[in-house]
Enzyme design. Sequence first.
Site, PDB file in Angstrom:
ATOM      1  N   LYS A 180       0.886  -1.179   0.000  1.00 42.43           N
ATOM      2  CA  LYS A 180       0.000   0.000   0.000  1.00 42.43           C
ATOM      3  C   LYS A 180       0.915   1.219   0.000  1.00 42.43           C
ATOM      4  O   LYS A 180       1.418   1.638   1.031  1.00 42.43           O
ATOM      5  CB  LYS A 180      -0.880  -0.023   1.254  1.00 42.43           C
ATOM      6  N   GLU A 256      10.128   1.677  10.382  1.00 38.25           N
ATOM      7  CA  GLU A 256      11.124   2.719  10.117  1.00 38.25           C
ATOM      8  C   GLU A 256      10.374   4.041  10.197  1.00 38.25           C
ATOM      9  O   GLU A 256       9.565   4.358   9.322  1.00 38.25           O
ATOM     10  CB  GLU A 256      11.762   2.492   8.741  1.00 38.25           C
ATOM     11  N   CYS A 290      13.987  10.949   6.057  1.00 36.63           N
ATOM     12  CA  CYS A 290      13.956  10.677   7.504  1.00 36.63           C
ATOM     13  C   CYS A 290      15.332  10.895   8.125  1.00 36.63           C
ATOM     14  O   CYS A 290      15.441  11.117   9.326  1.00 36.63           O
ATOM     15  CB  CYS A 290      13.493   9.250   7.741  1.00 36.63           C
ATOM     16  N   GLU A 392       9.829  16.696  14.677  1.00 36.57           N
ATOM     17  CA  GLU A 392      10.242  16.532  13.276  1.00 36.57           C
ATOM     18  C   GLU A 392       9.399  17.468  12.386  1.00 36.57           C
ATOM     19  O   GLU A 392       8.184  17.410  12.382  1.00 36.57           O
ATOM     20  CB  GLU A 392      10.006  15.082  12.838  1.00 36.57           C
TER      21      GLU A 392
END
Length: 488
Positions: A180, A256, A290, A392
């Site tokens: 997905k 992750e 990331c 973040e």
Amino acid sequence: MPHPAPLLRHYIGGEFVASEKTFANISPVDGRVLGHVCEADRGTVNRAVAAARAAQVGAWGRTSANERAEFLLRIASGIERRFEEFVAAEVADTGRSVKQARTLDVARGVQNFRTFAELIRQAGGEFYEMRAADGNDVFSYVVRKPHGVVAIVSPWNLPLLLLTWKVAPALACGNSIIAKPSEETPSSASLLAEVIDEAGLPAGAFNLVHGFGPDSAGEFLTRHAAVDAITFTGESRTGATIMRAAAEGVREVSFELGGKNAAVVFADADFDQAVAGVLRSSFTNSGQVCLCSERVYVERPIFERFVAALKAGAEKLKIGYPDEDGVDMGPLISRAHRDKVLGYFALARDEGATLVCGGGVPAFGDARDGGAYVQPTIWTGLGDDARCVREEVFGPVCHVSPFDADDEVVRRVNDSDYGLCAALWTRDLKRAHTLSRRLRVGMVWVNTWFLRDLRTPFGGVGLSGLGREGGRHSLDFYSELTTVCINP
Ligand code: NAD
């Protein structure tokens, strides 16, 4: 350059299938509609899971590791054959430069399949001998088997790279997959389904469903009881939601997740190399990696000079159309994401940051004003507790702060809910070794960033993830081990 297909469909049980509900795929370059994407409802996801399950007892379930390695190599060649179509798909969905799509995204897509083809061929087993009480020499060996049905949920920032990073080892180990991709970046995943179809994989080995997360394909898939393991890359908060779903049935997960990574620049570093390195680690892919450094700590004697050099470098970054010569930065992925990043720009002001450069939206006077661009942005002057230093942002932004001592900087780098990676810039190898061990992160780079041997473990601690993928660590996640003990 060719554009992605106008209607992207699911790929289930070896067939491309449409569903009634669709959503628009919007270009972040200028806001135009690129095409439409089918959105999987619960029934479509159920069909994909059933097809994957059937493949496990069918032809795919009977393949040997060598045969699967051949399939992976065929997929790699298939991507290479249609390389420019993949480049066009990545560029259309993300607005990144054609150069980046060629050299990073699509090249790594090919490399991921080649790497895991080689690794599965070489994967050895375990064998032990022991003497039983009756004097017999008993031996044990370990068989590597697939989990069965694996759900792969992937993000938009490096769409093909991150999807194939999971698809390749999952197939290598013999699993059936339902992938997905992010709703923001459906195009390269659809092309991958075409390449896999052309490679002749048995029906149901690879399935693709499009859609969103909550109350859509992502949730239906990760909550599905017949999915044996879930691998996810994306936001930490989404990881927590998926983990709750996986708790039902005690299913394996690999995560992750996000990062708030530090770059640490010592006074003894090669100054120009460190400036160039931090420019890359903060602004690559418009800061939407990331691994990007959003916290930069610079040893006090060189702090002012470093900030000035970083500012000069950031102001030279060329923001532009993907196919423009020398373009360094494209747009953010969407207007919605830009609103989030601009929210942090405003928050930094409220928190008392000094704006070194950027902090706004570039004006082009052309179609790009309808896109999702922001300026590369540097702040100084915030305390370690400021939200802009702790949360973040996932945009082209960093906060630069001075430090005086090794112990101090270790404490400050480690004072984070995240723990994905760090980059150290120093010529002192002893310091690099010592500090690398003390940092609470999954990966440390010294005088470089992003460079990776695909056999090394990849992953983070804390909110940055769970488990490691890469090389044999991927093979371990994507397989079950059965020990067989034989008394001859
Ligand atoms: P996201 O979590 O919003 O979405 C990722 C995927 O999860 C998408 O496919 C989305 O549709 C799906 N999803 C969302 N909610 C879901 C739910 N409730 N159930 C099931 N699926 C759901 O993340 P994003 O915005 O696409 O990606 C950016 C994030 O990814 C950043 O936080 C970034 O740091 C992280 N990231 C981490 C790594 C890593 O390797 N650690 C790599 C790339 C990106």
